[in-house]
Design a protein around this motif. Structure first.
Motif, mmCIF file in Angstrom:
data_model
loop_
_atom_site.group_PDB
_atom_site.id
_atom_site.type_symbol
_atom_site.label_atom_id
_atom_site.label_comp_id
_atom_site.label_asym_id
_atom_site.label_seq_id
_atom_site.Cartn_x
_atom_site.Cartn_y
_atom_site.Cartn_z
ATOM 1 N N ARG A 80 -0.250 3.176 4.911
ATOM 2 C CA ARG A 80 0.852 3.345 3.963
ATOM 3 C C ARG A 80 2.072 2.529 4.381
ATOM 4 O O ARG A 80 2.556 2.627 5.502
ATOM 5 C CB ARG A 80 1.207 4.826 3.862
ATOM 6 N N ARG B 173 0.844 -1.192 0.000
ATOM 7 C CA ARG B 173 0.000 0.000 0.000
ATOM 8 C C ARG B 173 0.882 1.246 0.000
ATOM 9 O O ARG B 173 1.425 1.620 1.034
ATOM 10 C CB ARG B 173 -0.937 -0.034 1.195
ATOM 11 N N ALA C 245 -0.016 4.053 -2.390
ATOM 12 C CA ALA C 245 -0.728 5.113 -3.105
ATOM 13 C C ALA C 245 -1.003 6.307 -2.187
ATOM 14 O O ALA C 245 -1.213 6.154 -0.987
ATOM 15 C CB ALA C 245 -2.039 4.585 -3.667
ATOM 16 N N PRO C 246 -1.014 7.513 -2.756
ATOM 17 C CA PRO C 246 -1.279 8.717 -1.957
ATOM 18 C C PRO C 246 -2.633 8.681 -1.248
ATOM 19 O O PRO C 246 -2.791 9.285 -0.194
ATOM 20 C CB PRO C 246 -1.236 9.857 -2.979
ATOM 21 N N GLU C 247 -3.609 7.972 -1.804
ATOM 22 C CA GLU C 247 -4.930 7.937 -1.173
ATOM 23 C C GLU C 247 -5.016 6.958 0.007
ATOM 24 O O GLU C 247 -6.060 6.846 0.653
ATOM 25 C CB GLU C 247 -6.022 7.616 -2.200
ATOM 26 N N CYS C 248 -3.938 6.270 0.318
ATOM 27 C CA CYS C 248 -3.938 5.358 1.471
ATOM 28 C C CYS C 248 -4.129 6.153 2.765
ATOM 29 O O CYS C 248 -3.660 7.282 2.886
ATOM 30 C CB CYS C 248 -2.603 4.623 1.587
#
Length: 193
Positions: free
Chosen positions: A141, A131, A133-136
């Motif tokens: 993260r 994981r 991704a910036p949206e995590c």
């Protein structure tokens, strides 16, 4: 085969170094609020945290955190690991396919290339499944979900991945056979159409 130290020094500025550092940061986020032990489970969709878990998994997590900390030359988590081990017995764990490659390479039985390919495919999958991704969610993260569809994170799942990354580096497997993930058009954490 190059020495472990030569491989480690060349890799520590690359992709696996970044990912191992990210896993270390994830472990730092998985310390309970009192700093007494590691959280066992985290669900980023509900922000649910669970401290109670299996004593064996907690011991294995301490092992994983210590190996990772030694590998990265970081010891911030050592006090938590010491507190988590209070009253526990030792556990020895063995990790898989990268070790199988090392054994095959030493025995010269002809299976090393096959194991290397398996390890490279597993590495590609783990790199894509982590994981990042910036949206995590911030606590999510760097970790790994329980499965590709279930983002719930457990200590042992991320520990296995970290150990796999380290074993790949130790055995000179520093890049995947072919990439997976958004850049390659394959996102293993998303359900197939």
């Amino acid at each position: 085969m190059p020495t472990f130290e030569a491989v480690r020094s060349s890799v520590m500025t690359g992709l696996l170094s970044d990912r191992l550092q990210l896993i270390h940061e994830w472990y730092r986020g998985m310390v309970d609020p009192r700093g007494a032990r590691f959280l066992y489970l985290y669900d980023p969709e509900t922000d649910r945290r669970v401290a109670a878990g299996s004593a064996i998994r907690e011991i294995a997590t301490v092992w994983d955190v210590e190996v990772l900390g030694d590998f990265l030359d970081r010891d911030e988590l050592a006090p938590v690991a010491e507190r988590a081990l209070a009253g526990c017995e030792a556990l020895v764990a063995e990790r898989g396919v990268a070790d199988a490659f090392a054994v095959a390479a030493q025995s010269e039985d002809g299976g090393a290339d096959s194991y290397r390919g398996h390890a490279q495919r597993a590495l590609a999958f783990l790199l894509a499944a982590q994981r990042t991704a910036p949206e995590c969610a911030p606590r999510e993260r760097g970790g790994f979900g329980y499965s590709l569809e279930n983002r719930t994170q457990r200590l042992d799942v991320t520990g296995h991945a970290a150990s796999g990354f380290i074993k790949c580096v130790e055995n000179g497997i520093v890049r995947p056979e072919k990439p997976l993930g958004p850049a390659a058009g394959v996102e293993p954490w998303r359900a197939s159409p």
